[in-house]
Design an enzyme around this catalytic site. Structure first.
Site, PDB file in Angstrom:
ATOM      1  N   ASN A 145     -10.011  -1.155   0.218  1.00  0.00           N
ATOM      2  CA  ASN A 145      -8.546  -1.045   0.209  1.00  0.00           C
ATOM      3  C   ASN A 145      -8.022  -1.575  -1.125  1.00  0.00           C
ATOM      4  O   ASN A 145      -8.131  -2.762  -1.408  1.00  0.00           O
ATOM      5  CB  ASN A 145      -8.011  -1.866   1.393  1.00  0.00           C
ATOM      6  CG  ASN A 145      -6.493  -1.868   1.474  1.00  0.00           C
ATOM      7  OD1 ASN A 145      -5.800  -1.416   0.560  1.00  0.00           O
ATOM      8  ND2 ASN A 145      -5.971  -2.394   2.576  1.00  0.00           N
ATOM      9  N   HIS A 183      -3.598   6.381   2.716  1.00  0.00           N
ATOM     10  CA  HIS A 183      -3.973   5.051   2.245  1.00  0.00           C
ATOM     11  C   HIS A 183      -5.293   4.688   2.921  1.00  0.00           C
ATOM     12  O   HIS A 183      -5.461   4.893   4.125  1.00  0.00           O
ATOM     13  CB  HIS A 183      -2.891   4.033   2.613  1.00  0.00           C
ATOM     14  CG  HIS A 183      -3.342   2.626   2.399  1.00  0.00           C
ATOM     15  ND1 HIS A 183      -3.904   2.223   1.207  1.00  0.00           N
ATOM     16  CD2 HIS A 183      -3.352   1.539   3.211  1.00  0.00           C
ATOM     17  CE1 HIS A 183      -4.227   0.949   1.303  1.00  0.00           C
ATOM     18  NE2 HIS A 183      -3.917   0.505   2.510  1.00  0.00           N
ATOM     19  N   CYS A 199       0.803  -1.231   0.000  1.00  0.00           N
ATOM     20  CA  CYS A 199       0.000   0.000   0.000  1.00  0.00           C
ATOM     21  C   CYS A 199       0.833   1.277   0.000  1.00  0.00           C
ATOM     22  O   CYS A 199       0.312   2.354  -0.281  1.00  0.00           O
ATOM     23  CB  CYS A 199      -0.935  -0.005   1.196  1.00  0.00           C
ATOM     24  SG  CYS A 199      -1.745  -1.570   1.402  1.00  0.00           S
TER      25      CYS A 199
HETATM   26  N1  ACO Z   1     -18.130 -10.227   9.130  1.00  0.00           N
HETATM   27  C1  ACO Z   1     -18.553 -10.532  10.368  1.00  0.00           C
HETATM   28  N2  ACO Z   1     -17.720 -10.853  11.368  1.00  0.00           N
HETATM   29  C2  ACO Z   1     -16.406 -10.866  11.102  1.00  0.00           C
HETATM   30  C3  ACO Z   1     -15.899 -10.563   9.828  1.00  0.00           C
HETATM   31  C4  ACO Z   1     -16.821 -10.230   8.813  1.00  0.00           C
HETATM   32  N3  ACO Z   1     -16.444  -9.907   7.563  1.00  0.00           N
HETATM   33  N4  ACO Z   1     -14.552 -10.640   9.862  1.00  0.00           N
HETATM   34  C5  ACO Z   1     -14.226 -10.985  11.118  1.00  0.00           C
HETATM   35  N5  ACO Z   1     -15.336 -11.134  11.859  1.00  0.00           N
HETATM   36  C6  ACO Z   1     -15.457 -11.496  13.276  1.00  0.00           C
HETATM   37  C7  ACO Z   1     -14.254 -12.230  13.790  1.00  0.00           C
HETATM   38  O1  ACO Z   1     -14.364 -13.612  13.525  1.00  0.00           O
HETATM   39  C8  ACO Z   1     -14.326 -11.938  15.269  1.00  0.00           C
HETATM   40  O2  ACO Z   1     -15.265 -12.780  15.849  1.00  0.00           O
HETATM   41  P1  ACO Z   1     -15.012 -13.417  17.295  1.00  0.00           P
HETATM   42  O3  ACO Z   1     -14.907 -12.239  18.229  1.00  0.00           O
HETATM   43  O4  ACO Z   1     -16.222 -14.276  17.505  1.00  0.00           O
HETATM   44  O5  ACO Z   1     -13.714 -14.182  17.166  1.00  0.00           O
HETATM   45  C9  ACO Z   1     -14.897 -10.511  15.324  1.00  0.00           C
HETATM   46  O6  ACO Z   1     -15.509 -10.288  14.043  1.00  0.00           O
HETATM   47  C10 ACO Z   1     -13.867  -9.435  15.581  1.00  0.00           C
HETATM   48  O7  ACO Z   1     -12.772  -9.665  14.712  1.00  0.00           O
HETATM   49  P2  ACO Z   1     -11.526  -8.741  14.760  1.00  0.00           P
HETATM   50  O8  ACO Z   1     -10.520  -9.247  13.788  1.00  0.00           O
HETATM   51  O9  ACO Z   1     -11.078  -8.512  16.177  1.00  0.00           O
HETATM   52  O10 ACO Z   1     -12.170  -7.393  14.201  1.00  0.00           O
HETATM   53  P3  ACO Z   1     -11.554  -5.963  14.168  1.00  0.00           P
HETATM   54  O11 ACO Z   1     -12.436  -5.035  14.865  1.00  0.00           O
HETATM   55  O12 ACO Z   1     -10.094  -5.949  14.505  1.00  0.00           O
HETATM   56  O13 ACO Z   1     -11.653  -5.627  12.608  1.00  0.00           O
HETATM   57  C11 ACO Z   1     -10.313  -5.585  10.645  1.00  0.00           C
HETATM   58  C12 ACO Z   1     -11.007  -6.445  11.672  1.00  0.00           C
HETATM   59  C13 ACO Z   1     -11.368  -4.783   9.911  1.00  0.00           C
HETATM   60  C14 ACO Z   1      -9.602  -6.490   9.655  1.00  0.00           C
HETATM   61  C15 ACO Z   1      -9.314  -4.634  11.329  1.00  0.00           C
HETATM   62  O14 ACO Z   1      -8.517  -5.368  12.235  1.00  0.00           O
HETATM   63  C16 ACO Z   1      -8.414  -3.921  10.360  1.00  0.00           C
HETATM   64  O15 ACO Z   1      -8.851  -3.152   9.538  1.00  0.00           O
HETATM   65  N6  ACO Z   1      -7.104  -4.143  10.471  1.00  0.00           N
HETATM   66  C17 ACO Z   1      -6.136  -3.531   9.578  1.00  0.00           C
HETATM   67  C18 ACO Z   1      -6.092  -4.308   8.322  1.00  0.00           C
HETATM   68  C19 ACO Z   1      -5.313  -3.606   7.278  1.00  0.00           C
HETATM   69  O16 ACO Z   1      -5.066  -2.436   7.364  1.00  0.00           O
HETATM   70  N7  ACO Z   1      -4.969  -4.372   6.258  1.00  0.00           N
HETATM   71  C20 ACO Z   1      -4.337  -3.848   5.144  1.00  0.00           C
HETATM   72  C21 ACO Z   1      -2.872  -3.821   5.287  1.00  0.00           C
HETATM   73  S1  ACO Z   1      -2.192  -2.919   4.015  1.00  0.00           S
HETATM   74  C22 ACO Z   1      -1.731  -3.910   2.716  1.00  0.00           C
HETATM   75  O17 ACO Z   1      -0.577  -4.122   2.561  1.00  0.00           O
HETATM   76  C23 ACO Z   1      -2.756  -4.506   1.781  1.00  0.00           C
END
Ligand code: ACO
Length: 328
Positions: free
Chosen positions: A285, A255, A116
């Site tokens: 993203n 980003h 990114c």
């Molecule tokens: N729909 C419903 N529930 C979901 C989903 C979904 N799509 N995805 C995960 N969950 C559930 C999980 O299973 C978990 O359930 P549990 O509590 O029963 O185990 C719960 O939701 C919470 O999951 P978390 O992973 O803790 O959710 P979080 O609030 O952290 O959000 C997210 C997840 C959106 C991925 C966040 O962590 C994030 O944006 N992180 C940064 C990711 C990022 O920036 N990635 C790009 C990197 S850059 C690159 O190089 C491409």
């Protein structure tokens, strides 16, 4: 003594595939809800490229639009950089494919793989070449077909990503332009987001396909924490040498990984939320293409005026990060 060459963006163009995949569509594909995706990420929909549309096709269209905007022909380009983690193939470089498709001369063309942060890395590299007088015009293109490396069975990642491309033509400008650039990386955090197979470590085999190793694997929670920290630090490192404070920046083009990350970054930087440009709701993203498309749209919407100082700020797989200050 030679006068300093100011390097600016003199043309911009974007290309987004027509197909829109909404959160409602995703509800039918995996166990998720529009409400979860919207509140956790800010994403409402994303674009998905056609099966026969590769990264170089999107990159080429964006490049043509940027050249048109700059009023330049492809022959005027001296350097082509494509930032992508989804090249058409491992080699030749997507930049070489684009060079051919736009009808450029046999100028240097190469890809950079910093996820990114790619658009910012690309701008910083082109700035060096033009600023030193080596080249006059460069094309920096950020293009991704993340849908090709997304596991559509994995709800924790498939709701996040989208496809798209944007390009910038860089060249000498009378004043302003790129004022500072700050880049960084930490390979120790490489495990947090990666595409495990398809390279020399795990070449493609039936097992690697069965194990779904040709798709993005991500530790979202850890990435979230690092993202907020490094984006705020990169912003500081890029603005400090110029003596700029948060209030001197007219608009931050970040980003677009997660709305909550961007709100946290704004808070850390002491910036009001309206100074952060957002289009994550429409595209999700798009890795390197995210900040590039955001810049194109911000300009188109009149959010950036001549003389404004803007900040591009990104983090990505690697981990990598970067920030750049441009006087428009
Ligand atoms: N729909 C419903 N529930 C979901 C989903 C979904 N799509 N995805 C995960 N969950 C559930 C999980 O299973 C978990 O359930 P549990 O509590 O029963 O185990 C719960 O939701 C919470 O999951 P978390 O992973 O803790 O959710 P979080 O609030 O952290 O959000 C997210 C997840 C959106 C991925 C966040 O962590 C994030 O944006 N992180 C940064 C990711 C990022 O920036 N990635 C790009 C990197 S850059 C690159 O190089 C491409």
């Amino acid at each position: 003594m030679c006068e300093k060459i100011h390097v600016g963006i003199i043309g911009l163009g974007a290309y987004l595939p027509d197909r829109v995949l909404t959160n409602k569509d995703l509800e039918k594909m995996v166990d998720t809800t529009d409400e979860w995706i919207t509140t956790r990420t800010g994403i409402k929909e994303r674009r998905i490229a056609r099966a026969d549309e590769a990264t170089s096709d999107m990159a080429t269209e964006a490049a043509k639009r940027a050249l048109n905007d700059a009023g330049l022909k492809a022959e005027a380009i001296d350097l082509i950089i494509v930032a992508t983690i989804t090249p058409d193939m491992l080699f030749p470089a997507t930049a070489c494919l684009v060079q051919d498709k736009i009808g450029a001369r046999t100028v240097p063309a190469f890809d950079i793989s910093v996820a990114c942060s790619g658009f910012i890395y690309g701008l910083a590299i082109a700035n060096q070449f033009i600023g030193s007088g080596t080249y006059r015009h460069a094309l920096v293109i950020a293009a991704e077909k993340l849908s090709a490396i997304t596991d559509w069975n994995d709800r924790s990642t498939c709701v996040l990503f989208g496809d798209g491309a944007a390009a910038a033509v860089l060249g000498p400008v009378e004043k302003g332009g790129i004022l500072s650039a700050y880049l960084g990386a930490n390979g120790k955090q490489g495990e947090l987001i990666k595409l495990p197979a398809g390279g020399s470590r795990i070449p493609a085999t039936k097992k690697s396909v069965d194990d779904r190793l040709h798709f993005i694997k991500m530790n979202g929670v850890e990435l979230f924490k690092h993202a907020v920290k490094v984006m705020a630090e990169a912003a500081l490192e890029a603005t400090r040498p110029l003596g700029l404070k948060a209030e001197d920046i007219s608009l931050v083009i970040p980003h677009q990984a997660n709305l909550r990350i961007l709100n946290a970054v704004a808070k850390k930087m002491g910036l009001s939320k309206d100074k952060i440009y957002l289009n994550i709701d429409k595209y999700g993203n798009m890795s390197a293409a995210s900040s590039a498309v955001a810049l194109v749209e911000a300009v188109k919407e009149g959010r950036i005026k001549k003389g404004d100082k803007i900040l591009l700020d990104a983090f990505g797989g690697g981990l990598t990060w970067g920030a750049i200050v441009i006087e428009w």
